[in-house]
Structures are given as C-alpha cells and as structure tokens.
Design a protein around this motif. Structure first.
Motif, PDB file in Angstrom:
ATOM      1  N   ALA A 164       3.493  30.530 -14.481  1.00  0.00           N
ATOM      2  CA  ALA A 164       2.509  30.949 -15.486  1.00  0.00           C
ATOM      3  C   ALA A 164       2.333  32.452 -15.403  1.00  0.00           C
ATOM      4  N   ALA A 165       3.252  33.199 -16.011  1.00  0.00           N
ATOM      5  CA  ALA A 165       3.179  34.660 -15.963  1.00  0.00           C
ATOM      6  C   ALA A 165       1.937  35.173 -16.683  1.00  0.00           C
ATOM      7  N   ASP A 166       1.519  34.446 -17.714  1.00  0.00           N
ATOM      8  CA  ASP A 166       0.331  34.898 -18.449  1.00  0.00           C
ATOM      9  C   ASP A 166      -0.949  34.718 -17.641  1.00  0.00           C
ATOM     10  N   GLN A 167      -0.878  33.982 -16.522  1.00  0.00           N
ATOM     11  CA  GLN A 167      -2.058  33.798 -15.664  1.00  0.00           C
ATOM     12  C   GLN A 167      -2.096  34.813 -14.525  1.00  0.00           C
ATOM     13  N   ALA A 168      -1.026  35.610 -14.391  1.00  0.00           N
ATOM     14  CA  ALA A 168      -1.020  36.649 -13.364  1.00  0.00           C
ATOM     15  C   ALA A 168      -1.962  37.773 -13.775  1.00  0.00           C
ATOM     16  N   GLY A 169      -2.544  38.444 -12.812  1.00  0.00           N
ATOM     17  CA  GLY A 169      -3.439  39.539 -13.130  1.00  0.00           C
ATOM     18  C   GLY A 169      -4.645  39.568 -12.221  1.00  0.00           C
ATOM     19  N   LEU A 170      -5.686  40.272 -12.658  1.00  0.00           N
ATOM     20  CA  LEU A 170      -6.888  40.451 -11.858  1.00  0.00           C
ATOM     21  C   LEU A 170      -7.938  39.397 -12.203  1.00  0.00           C
ATOM     22  N   TYR A 171      -8.643  38.958 -11.147  1.00  0.00           N
ATOM     23  CA  TYR A 171      -9.749  38.014 -11.302  1.00  0.00           C
ATOM     24  C   TYR A 171     -10.920  38.505 -10.458  1.00  0.00           C
ATOM     25  N   TYR A 172     -12.097  38.115 -10.866  1.00  0.00           N
ATOM     26  CA  TYR A 172     -13.307  38.501 -10.148  1.00  0.00           C
ATOM     27  C   TYR A 172     -13.962  37.260  -9.556  1.00  0.00           C
ATOM     28  N   VAL A 173     -14.286  37.348  -8.288  1.00  0.00           N
ATOM     29  CA  VAL A 173     -15.003  36.279  -7.588  1.00  0.00           C
ATOM     30  C   VAL A 173     -16.445  36.745  -7.393  1.00  0.00           C
ATOM     31  N   VAL A 174     -17.385  36.003  -7.964  1.00  0.00           N
ATOM     32  CA  VAL A 174     -18.803  36.346  -7.892  1.00  0.00           C
ATOM     33  C   VAL A 174     -19.551  35.181  -7.254  1.00  0.00           C
ATOM     34  N   ALA A 175     -20.313  35.466  -6.216  1.00  0.00           N
ATOM     35  CA  ALA A 175     -21.139  34.446  -5.568  1.00  0.00           C
ATOM     36  C   ALA A 175     -22.587  34.887  -5.608  1.00  0.00           C
ATOM     37  N   GLN A 176     -23.469  33.956  -5.937  1.00  0.00           N
ATOM     38  CA  GLN A 176     -24.899  34.282  -6.018  1.00  0.00           C
ATOM     39  C   GLN A 176     -25.723  33.142  -5.449  1.00  0.00           C
ATOM     40  N   MET A 177     -26.902  33.524  -4.938  1.00  0.00           N
ATOM     41  CA  MET A 177     -27.896  32.572  -4.449  1.00  0.00           C
ATOM     42  C   MET A 177     -29.232  32.932  -5.076  1.00  0.00           C
TER      43      MET A 177
END
Length: 802
Positions: free
Chosen positions: A268-281
């Motif tokens: 899945a080349a179109d899924q390659a790239g940057l992602y953000y992981v956000v965690a909150q409480m």
C-alpha cells in the motif's frame, strides 16, 4: 496529583516532535479542558436493593477530571420507573463535592425495578450516556426480567477489531463480547468461517463473555461467526467487513509504559507517509509523536506512563490531513488514587438491640468528605464486583457501554485482573468528544450554564426601556424559621434579573419593590415574574439508557428474610397510620429535651442537630448579663478563641475563623455584635469543619437564632412578594437509642439499615470519628461501608463485615 499531571504535559510537549499540524491537537484539548470541562458523579447507596416502604438513602460525589468539581453547585437526583417516568425528584446543594438526598418508597410500590439518575445542569450540555444511571432492584419476591417472553431472544455477540478496522492482508486482534437479551454477560464459544463455510479458527470467552482472537482477513472474503446460544440454538453473525486501505493499531502494557504498533500493508504505497499519534487523558494531552511509515510498514514505540495518574488513556492515530484512522483506549492503574480509612470496633454488641461503637480514623490531614452505611449483612450481603467509588469515578463514568461487576477490576493487582480489564477497554468506547467534530470546529453547544446554588431570576414587564435604566429591586428574603436577609437585585434594560448564590431550604418569601420607588409608582405598574433557577423537568429517559438489572440476593433464604422484614415494616407503618387517624387518642411520645425542641423549632437543613454546642438563652443568667453574643460565648467553647475590641471582634478555631450566621443567613461580626442578647433565643456552635459554610467551614460556625414573634414581618408589610421554593429539607436518619427506655421500643425492630451518615467531615484537627448505633432484633452480622473523597481528589472505600 493534577499539578504533577500538568507538569508532565509540558515535559512531553517539549520532548516530542511537534509540528504546526500537531500543535492544533494540543490547542483543541486545551479549549475542551478550559471551556468544556466534564463532570462525573458517583452515588453511594445505603443498600443494594430495597423493599416497598423503605427509604433510599444516598450520597452523591461530584468530580471533574481528577479534582473536586467547582463547576456545579446543585445535583439533581431522580427515581424513574420502568416506563421511563420520573416518580420522585430532588435538588440538593453540593458542599465539598458532596450532596445527600433520600427517597421514601411507598408501601404500595409494585415496580420490580427503579432507576436512579443523577446529574448536574452542566452535564446536560454533553452526551446523556455519561449521566449517572443505576438500576435499583425492588424485592417484590420475583425478579424483573424473568417473565416468560412471547418470543425467545437469542444471545448477542458484538465484534470489535482493535483500533477500529480490519485491514486485508494484516493480522490484527478481534475482541468480542457476548450478552444475553438483558445485556448481561454469557459464556460463549464458536467458530469463525470464511465465505465458503470453511472453519478458520475457534473462539471462546475468557471473562464475562469477553475474549479475543487473531485474524488475517483476505481480499474479497467475508467472515461469519457461528455459535450456540444458551437455548442451544445455533446463531450466526457476520464480522465487520475488512477494508483494503488503512492502518492497524495494536497496544499492550509494558513495565515502562504502553507499547503501541502501527502497521500498513507492504504493497500500500498510498498509505506510506507521516502519521500523528495523540494520547489524552481527561481532555489533557499526555503524548504526541510523529510516525513515519514511508520506509517501514511497521513502527513500534512506547508511551511513558511513569508520571501519569490512574485512568483511561485514549490513543488516536491521524494522517497528515488530521483525519482519525484508528483509536484504542487503555487503562493505567498506578494504585495512586486512594487514601486509607481505618475501621475498628470499640464496643461490640452481640445481643438484640445491643450497643455498638465503630471508630474511624483518616490518616490524611487535609479535608475529607465521607459517608457511612451500616446495614444488616443478612439482608444486604457483600456482592462480588459491585460498582463502587473507585470503579465509577475511574472507569465506568468515562466509557460508553455497560460494564459488568466493575468493582472486580479494582479488587486485585493480579495479571489476570489486568488482562480482563483490557478486554473491557477493547469492547467499550471512549466518546466524550469526537475528534472529527472538534477538528472541524464543531464544539458542544452550551445551552445550560453552571449553577451557583439557588438563583433568583425573572423578568419585568409593563415598563419601558427608559424606565428600566439603572433600576434595581430591593428585597427581603424571609424564611419560615424567621430568618431574613436583605437583597439588592440589579435589573437589566431588557427587564431580566438574576441573583445567584442563595442557600436555603423549604419555601421562602421574597418581598420586593423598586429601590427609591416613592409611593410604589413603578412597582405597582410593573408585572414582575420571579422564580428560582432549578430545572423544572429532567431530560427524557429512554430504554436505551436503562442499565441491566442485577439482583444481589441470590440466596433464597436471604431473600425470604428480606421480604419478611419488609412486610413487618409495612405492617408497622400501616398500624402507625391508623393510630394517627383515630380521634381522641392520646399518644405518649418520648419526652424531648428543651434543646431538642428548640432545635426542631428554629433550625433546618444542615443546621439541625450537628456536631457542636447548643446554648438556650432563656433562664440563663449569664445571657442576661452579657453585652453581646460574642462576649457571652467567651470561655464557653473549648478551643474557640474570641477577642472583643469594642464593636469589633476577632475569632479563631483550629487555625480557621468560624463562619457566622444569623437565622441561617451568612452574616458578619458587625451584625452579630449589633444583635441584642434580649433578642437571641438560641446559639449553636458547630465544630470545624462545618460543611454548611462556603469552602467547607474549616473554622467551624456560629449560628445565632433570634426570638420568633408576631412582628417579624412588620418591616415588609404592604410589599409585594413571591414564594420561591428552596432546597428540599433534609430528612434526618432515625436510629433508636435503646439506652433510654421509651414506649416506642415496644415494637419489633426490623430495620435493615442500622446507621447512615452522609456527611462526615475530617481535617487535620478532626481525624477520628466514633459512630454509635444499636442492633435490631434480627441482625447476626453487620456490614459497614465507608466511601469518600479528600480535597486532593483522592478516593477511599473501606468495607467490613462484623
């Protein structure tokens, strides 16, 4: 706890890779926290189930995130029947994050279940799924929900891919939960079949109908679960359809934190790239990272949890366009959320009507607000996993969906309990807000503002805008016990007015007219509508909000004993009612002391009874010779220091200053000093802390009551008035004192609740309490439950069976 939490946020924000896009996550959470804070409620009941004719005693605790809530000052509690109708409703003031109420069940009650709902006005701005709702069994001799159904309803199994979606070609964890038609968990096992009907794997529940299995979906395939319900009938259900594109999120607990992994398909080349992981409480950012899936299809990282408090962490994965792709909630249990309360038996009575004394010690020196219920353990036995202050505040109030036996998940630190709690996380959602909405600027619509105790509000018609410029109403709030308070109410140009922060019980009269309105010209011309700010009607209650009914009494002998006690209680009440209706019958009652009579006549609400000293001025020669109330009190109360300097005075008690009241209206030293002793009927001095005062009354309180007479309303004669209902007067818990003979003791004692005290306040100078009560005629074991909260937001629960 919260201070450490905020420092951690700053440290993480500095340590993580934060871009312009990622900063928007932080700003959104800050906006949610500052403008849309969330409240949660826990309710302690004296018992788990009730009979017709009994009283439900309750104490509600109100928090916001990890601290005592300072948002709302009123809590609404309602009893709702099976039809969804509100049958009783109470509005109670919040003091040190606590509020107490009671509901008297009619002797003719036929319902087999009632629902208790509790909320604040502020909570109505958000999802109604987060209002406190609890089912209350009514022991009619037959269990609700056991009636023969016209159509047999099968068990239900729901499937929850970890992170949200199954992706073709990627193996992921699939969680499931099996329940019966009532929503209660059932054991289950079955098989997963492909579209050809071939068996791929077997699954079996591990705890309360929940379990997991691994599945690697293939392109073009649809999967079906096959199992037998508890009737022995085969059932089928399709699993969620897998997607061809997307991200897989998995997470597990490690000693150093939460280890999470992101996966995409290799092709899945179109899924390659940057992602953000956000965690909150609790709407607080605790982790933010940028993940690159360009070079590798799998990335693993750890969210440090060393400095995080106990609670639910929500992890969300976003793409570069800030679209949420996957989500997972995890529970962190740091064992940092409680303080210890010690219980010891000082006097143990084993006979009928014998005396008992329980000693409670709180090690913390800060203010604590607690409640205690002492019941007959034979009719109110300990129930495994029942909801308590820990599970409600930390777990069930923050997720959607029913959690069975929530107290179980705080009963042990065993690995098996932690694994079972993670099953709850996999099969329930955290949805106090949707990222899609807030990222698009769609925030909650605020229709209900926070309440500051009782507010007078209203409108003025019949006057022009010009006539309303710079106008105000002068009023006198007159209570039934004779107390009065002067009011100044500003009026807006549109004719609206509000006066917040009032605090009184029962119905009061508000006498009013426009200030400086000679001959009442404007007052007579105006049409003034004045009322309180309480909600007149609660929100509708749908069947979807009804939690499953759990009967705690499984033993038939216990149930029979409970029902027998209930019937005797009803017979006694009916007998008393008939005696009271007979004409010409003289009923001998226990002789009340002079202090008790005066207290009953003059005081109300939180001022009645109490922990302190009562002084009656009539017949007291020192009262006649005293210049003022404060000179009269000098030297009469141990620890209370009073220094008088002419018309001024300085008061101190245990490091604080007592709050002053005249006829239960908060006052000041000058008014107290200007009240002639000849007008004073009674003075009550409450030991610190006095929870009827603002801020918890750390310095105690002095309440002065003036003599009642026919001239109390002379200064308001001729003024218009409005009757404004206040808080419902507290109903005092009755417990017999068998140390003193009384005709009332002739009846059989079948009480199931032996002692109830909803407000126990402790501080550094008052850390030990004693509770005295007497056995009934049927008790063999007693059950003691104490719950509470301290000023730091830490919780306590202590339970003993003696």
């Amino acid at each position: 706890m919260i201070r450490m939490f905020r420092i951690l946020l700053f440290m993480l924000a500095v340590a993580c890779s934060v871009t312009t896009q990622a900063q928007s996550f932080d700003s959104i959470l800050q906006k949610l926290d500052s403008q849309y804070p969330q409240e949660k409620i826990h309710v302690q009941l004296d018992k788990a189930a009730y009979n017709a004719g009994e009283t439900i005693w309750l104490k509600a605790y109100l928090l916001s995130a990890y601290t005592l809530s300072n948002i709302s000052k009123n809590i609404y509690t309602e009893l709702i029947n099976e039809k969804g109708e509100i049958v009783q409703r109470k509005v109670t003031p919040v003091v040190v994050s606590g509020a107490a109420a009671s509901f008297e069940l009619p002797t003719t009650l036929q319902d087999s279940v009632l629902f208790l709902r509790a909320y604040t006005r502020w909570m109505l701005n958000f999802d109604s799924a987060f209002l406190y709702v609890q089912s209350i069994p009514i022991l009619t001799g037959k269990k609700a929900g056991n009636k023969k159904q016209a159509t047999i309803q099968p068990d239900i199994i729901s499937f929850f891919p970890e992170g949200g979606d199954m992706i073709t070609g990627l193996e992921s964890t699939i969680a499931f939960k099996a329940t019966d038609p009532r929503g209660l968990p059932v054991k289950t096992s079955g098989n997963i079949l492909n579209s050809k009907g071939d068996k791929l794997l077997s699954f079996s529940s591990r705890h309360d109908g929940m379990g997991t299995f691994l599945l690697k979906p293939q392109p073009g395939e649809q999967y079906t679960a096959v199992w037998q319900d508890h009737y022995g009938k085969q059932q089928k259900k399709q699993l969620p359809a897998p997607r061809d594109k997307g991200i897989i999120l998995d997470a597990i607990h490690r000693p150093d934190g939460i280890q999470y992994g992101l996966k995409r398909r290799e092709d899945a080349a179109d899924q390659a790239g940057l992602y953000y992981v956000v965690a909150q409480m609790q709407q607080q950012l605790v982790y933010m990272a940028k993940v690159n899936l360009s070079k590798s299809a799998t990335v693993t990282a750890v969210i440090p949890t060393e400095n995080l408090p106990t609670g639910i962490v929500q992890m969300t994965i976003f793409n570069e366009q800030q679209q949420p792709l996957a989500e997972r909630i995890m529970f962190i249990n740091k064992q940092d959320y409680y303080f210890i309360t010690d219980l010891n038996v000082q006097v143990k009575g084993t006979e009928k009507r014998a005396k008992n004394v329980i000693q409670m010690d709180v090690p913390d020196s800060i203010i604590c607000n607690l409640s205690i219920a002492i019941t007959d353990a034979g009719v109110n036995p300990v129930t495994r996993g029942e909801n308590d202050i820990y599970s409600q505040i930390l777990l069930t109030s923050d997720i959607k969906g029913y959690v069975h036996d929530p107290g179980y998940y705080f009963s042990s630190e065993a690995d098996s309990v932690k694994e079972h709690l993670d099953l709850v996380m996999l099969t329930n959602g955290w949805r106090r807000f949707r990222w899609e909405d807030v990222l698009a600027g769609r925030f909650p619509v605020i229709r209900n503002q926070p309440e500051d105790y009782l507010t007078l509000e209203g409108t003025i018609a019949g006057l022009s805008k010009t006539e309303l410029i710079d106008r105000e109403l002068s009023g006198i709030l007159s209570l039934k016990n004779g107390g009065q308070q002067a009011l100044i109410i500003p009026v807006g140009r549109d004719g609206h007015f509000t006066l917040p922060g009032l605090f009184y019980y029962d119905t009061a009269r508000v006498f009013y007219q426009f200030t400086n309105d000679k001959n009442k010209v404007l007052t007579s011309k105006a049409v003034i509508d004045m009322k309180n700010n309480f909600l007149k009607k609660g929100p509708d209650f749908s069947k979807d909000e009804q939690p499953p009914l759990i009967f705690p009494l499984q033993d038939q002998a216990t149930l029979d004993k409970n029902l027998q006690s209930a019937q005797k209680n009803i017979d006694q009440k009916e007998s008393q009612r008939k005696v009271q209706t007979l004409e010409g019958v003289v009923v001998k009652a226990k002789q009340k002391s002079r202090e008790e009579k005066m207290d009953e006549e003059y005081s109300s609400g939180m001022f009645r009874g109490g922990n302190g000293y009562t002084f009656i001025t009539e017949g007291d020669p020192t009262a006649n010779g005293a210049m003022t109330v404060l000179t009269y009190l000098q030297g009469k109360v141990p620890g209370l220091q009073i220094s008088v300097f002419g018309s001024n005075a300085k008061l101190a008690w245990r490091g604080g200053s007592p709050t002053l009241f005249v006829n239960e209206m908060q006052s000041d030293v000058q008014l107290i000093q200007n009240t002639p002793m000849s007008d004073v009927a009674m003075i009550k001095v409450f030991r610190p802390p006095f929870f009827g005062a603002s801020g918890g009354g750390a310095g105690g309180a002095i309440a002065v009551y003036t003599k009642k007479g026919g001239s109390s309303n002379e200064n308001v004669k001729g003024l218009d008035f409005a009757k404004i209902p206040g808080y419902t007067p507290d109903r005092e818990f009755f417990a017999p004192d068998y140390s003193t003979p009384s005709p009332d003791h002739d009846q059989e004692d079948v009480r199931t609740t032996l002692y109830w005290n909803p407000f126990i306040m402790t501080d550094k100078n008052n850390r030990r309490q004693f509770f005295t009560f007497y056995n009934n005629d049927i008790t063999r074991k007693i059950r003691v439950v104490i719950e509470g909260i301290n000023a730091e937001g830490k919780l306590t629960r202590m339970e003993r069976v003696y």
